[in-house]
Design a protein around this motif. Structure first.
Motif, PDB file in Angstrom:
ATOM      1  N   TYR A 161      63.419 -41.967   7.549  1.00 14.82           N
ATOM      2  CA  TYR A 161      63.806 -41.203   6.355  1.00 14.82           C
ATOM      3  C   TYR A 161      63.591 -39.702   6.529  1.00 14.82           C
ATOM      4  O   TYR A 161      64.288 -38.902   5.890  1.00 14.82           O
ATOM      5  CB  TYR A 161      63.058 -41.701   5.123  1.00 14.82           C
ATOM      6  CG  TYR A 161      63.601 -43.009   4.594  1.00 14.82           C
ATOM      7  CD1 TYR A 161      64.920 -43.095   4.147  1.00 14.82           C
ATOM      8  CD2 TYR A 161      62.813 -44.160   4.554  1.00 14.82           C
ATOM      9  CE1 TYR A 161      65.437 -44.292   3.664  1.00 14.82           C
ATOM     10  CE2 TYR A 161      63.317 -45.359   4.063  1.00 14.82           C
ATOM     11  CZ  TYR A 161      64.630 -45.413   3.620  1.00 14.82           C
ATOM     12  OH  TYR A 161      65.134 -46.603   3.146  1.00 14.82           O
ATOM     13  N   VAL A 162      62.643 -39.320   7.386  1.00 14.96           N
ATOM     14  CA  VAL A 162      62.462 -37.881   7.629  1.00 14.96           C
ATOM     15  C   VAL A 162      63.661 -37.377   8.443  1.00 14.96           C
ATOM     16  O   VAL A 162      64.232 -36.314   8.148  1.00 14.96           O
ATOM     17  CB  VAL A 162      61.111 -37.595   8.325  1.00 14.96           C
ATOM     18  CG1 VAL A 162      61.030 -36.136   8.767  1.00 14.96           C
ATOM     19  CG2 VAL A 162      59.956 -37.922   7.375  1.00 14.96           C
ATOM     20  N   ALA A 163      64.085 -38.170   9.437  1.00 21.12           N
ATOM     21  CA  ALA A 163      65.229 -37.754  10.269  1.00 21.12           C
ATOM     22  C   ALA A 163      66.496 -37.574   9.433  1.00 21.12           C
ATOM     23  O   ALA A 163      67.313 -36.697   9.717  1.00 21.12           O
ATOM     24  CB  ALA A 163      65.471 -38.785  11.371  1.00 21.12           C
ATOM     25  N   ARG A 164      66.673 -38.387   8.421  1.00 25.92           N
ATOM     26  CA  ARG A 164      67.906 -38.320   7.609  1.00 25.92           C
ATOM     27  C   ARG A 164      67.692 -37.563   6.288  1.00 25.92           C
ATOM     28  O   ARG A 164      68.532 -37.641   5.388  1.00 25.92           O
ATOM     29  CB  ARG A 164      68.434 -39.733   7.322  1.00 25.92           C
ATOM     30  CG  ARG A 164      68.909 -40.473   8.559  1.00 25.92           C
ATOM     31  CD  ARG A 164      70.206 -39.880   9.139  1.00 25.92           C
ATOM     32  NE  ARG A 164      70.490 -40.475  10.432  1.00 25.92           N
ATOM     33  CZ  ARG A 164      70.105 -39.933  11.596  1.00 25.92           C
ATOM     34  NH1 ARG A 164      69.490 -38.761  11.618  1.00 25.92           N
ATOM     35  NH2 ARG A 164      70.370 -40.533  12.735  1.00 25.92           N
ATOM     36  N   ALA A 165      66.589 -36.844   6.182  1.00 25.23           N
ATOM     37  CA  ALA A 165      66.303 -36.096   4.951  1.00 25.23           C
ATOM     38  C   ALA A 165      67.447 -35.146   4.563  1.00 25.23           C
ATOM     39  O   ALA A 165      67.767 -35.015   3.366  1.00 25.23           O
ATOM     40  CB  ALA A 165      64.988 -35.337   5.084  1.00 25.23           C
ATOM     41  N   PRO A 166      68.120 -34.467   5.540  1.00 20.88           N
ATOM     42  CA  PRO A 166      69.214 -33.567   5.142  1.00 20.88           C
ATOM     43  C   PRO A 166      70.309 -34.269   4.334  1.00 20.88           C
ATOM     44  O   PRO A 166      70.964 -33.635   3.503  1.00 20.88           O
ATOM     45  CB  PRO A 166      69.747 -33.046   6.491  1.00 20.88           C
ATOM     46  CG  PRO A 166      68.536 -33.098   7.394  1.00 20.88           C
ATOM     47  CD  PRO A 166      67.803 -34.357   6.982  1.00 20.88           C
ATOM     48  N   GLU A 167      70.488 -35.574   4.547  1.00 22.80           N
ATOM     49  CA  GLU A 167      71.507 -36.297   3.763  1.00 22.80           C
ATOM     50  C   GLU A 167      71.164 -36.298   2.271  1.00 22.80           C
ATOM     51  O   GLU A 167      72.024 -36.507   1.430  1.00 22.80           O
ATOM     52  CB  GLU A 167      71.637 -37.749   4.268  1.00 22.80           C
ATOM     53  CG  GLU A 167      72.185 -37.812   5.680  1.00 22.80           C
ATOM     54  CD  GLU A 167      72.258 -39.225   6.248  1.00 22.80           C
ATOM     55  OE1 GLU A 167      71.967 -40.204   5.514  1.00 22.80           O
ATOM     56  OE2 GLU A 167      72.597 -39.350   7.439  1.00 22.80           O
ATOM     57  N   ALA A 199      76.508 -36.990   4.024  1.00 18.72           N
ATOM     58  CA  ALA A 199      76.141 -36.723   2.625  1.00 18.72           C
ATOM     59  C   ALA A 199      75.201 -35.513   2.587  1.00 18.72           C
ATOM     60  O   ALA A 199      74.584 -35.166   3.590  1.00 18.72           O
ATOM     61  CB  ALA A 199      75.441 -37.949   2.045  1.00 18.72           C
ATOM     62  N   GLY A 200      75.083 -34.903   1.421  1.00 20.36           N
ATOM     63  CA  GLY A 200      74.167 -33.783   1.240  1.00 20.36           C
ATOM     64  C   GLY A 200      74.428 -32.680   2.250  1.00 20.36           C
ATOM     65  O   GLY A 200      75.575 -32.291   2.476  1.00 20.36           O
ATOM     66  N   LEU A 201      73.369 -32.184   2.899  1.00 24.51           N
ATOM     67  CA  LEU A 201      73.506 -31.106   3.883  1.00 24.51           C
ATOM     68  C   LEU A 201      74.172 -31.586   5.163  1.00 24.51           C
ATOM     69  O   LEU A 201      74.563 -30.784   6.001  1.00 24.51           O
ATOM     70  CB  LEU A 201      72.124 -30.517   4.221  1.00 24.51           C
ATOM     71  CG  LEU A 201      71.296 -29.981   3.055  1.00 24.51           C
ATOM     72  CD1 LEU A 201      69.922 -29.542   3.515  1.00 24.51           C
ATOM     73  CD2 LEU A 201      72.030 -28.823   2.387  1.00 24.51           C
ATOM     74  N   ALA A 202      74.269 -32.915   5.321  1.00 28.06           N
ATOM     75  CA  ALA A 202      74.893 -33.477   6.530  1.00 28.06           C
ATOM     76  C   ALA A 202      76.393 -33.701   6.322  1.00 28.06           C
ATOM     77  O   ALA A 202      77.069 -34.223   7.202  1.00 28.06           O
ATOM     78  CB  ALA A 202      74.197 -34.793   6.897  1.00 28.06           C
TER      79      ALA A 202
END
Ligand SMILES: N[C@@H](CCC(=O)N[C@@H](CS)C(=O)NCC(=O)O)C(=O)O
Length: 204
Positions: A161-167, A199-202
């Motif tokens: 979840y830290v790796a995909r936090a930008p989403e 999604a999000g920043l990604a």
């Protein structure tokens, strides 16, 4: 071994990742969360909480991603991934609790808003994610792994979840030690990536 999972679930990724890092043969069974398969009687028999992931190993059923990490490390007698001494196991448990607490209610919740349309307050959960990231950044400033000198299940529990936090609109760019930690996990033999969602920043 059979792992009931969903490809967009970070909790599931945690379990998939550790199975792969340990090189344990396993079958992945996708549970159709969108269709509500996790709330049907067959699945509730495996996990009355109606959540993925669930591991099935020769008649033993283990629910909860962190419980699965503990089960696999013990089953494979890998005390390098899960130390048995009092201090070492307490240090690991501390991060498993962070994974089930601050990570779940911070970066994981922020991503639930953008990827699954969850009705959380973005400001609140993104704020919580940054509080956690600040703590991780300080902890990792002078160490490579969360506990001890090598990778453990603490690192596996925190990674996805830290790796995909930008989403979830959580910007990781001001956390260089966290970024280096993520790259370290990604360079472990047997690493399997967590599917990326635009999604999000990604978002492209
Ligand atoms: N404590 C559980 C949480 C698992 C969890 O929240 N799974 C989500 C997918 S990421 C799920 O199945 N949600 C469906 C639901 O709760 O109804 C674990 O660590 O495995």
């Amino acid at each position: 071994m059979k792992l009931y999972h969903h490809p967009l679930s970070g909790h599931s990724h945690r379990a998939c990742l550790f199975l792969s890092l340990l090189g344990l043969p396993h079958e992945l069974v996708e549970v159709d969360l969108k269709a509500g398969a996790h709330k049907r009687p067959e699945f509730l028999k495996l996990n009355p909480f109606g959540q993925v992931p669930v591991l099935e190993d020769d008649g033993v059923v283990v629910s909860d991603s962190n419980a699965i990490l503990v089960y696999l490390a013990k089953k494979a007698s890998r005390t390098d991934w899960l130390p048995e001494d009092a201090q070492g196991s307490a240090a690991i448990q501390r991060w498993l609790s962070v994974a089930a607490g601050e990570v779940a209610f911070g970066p994981a919740a922020a991503r639930l808003i953008t990827v699954f349309g969850a009705k959380f307050n973005p400001e609140e959960v993104i704020g919580r994610a940054h509080t956690l990231l600040g703590r991780l950044e300080s902890h990792l400033a002078d160490r490579q792994w969360l506990v001890g000198a090598g990778p453990t299940i603490a690192d596996v529990a925190i990674y996805s979840y830290v790796a995909r936090a930008p989403e979830g609109n959580v910007d990781l760019s001001t956390y260089p030690a966290v970024d280096a930690f993520l790259r370290r996990v990604e360079s472990l033999p047997g690493f399997v990536p967590f599917v990326q969602t635009p999604a999000g920043l990604a978002a492209a």
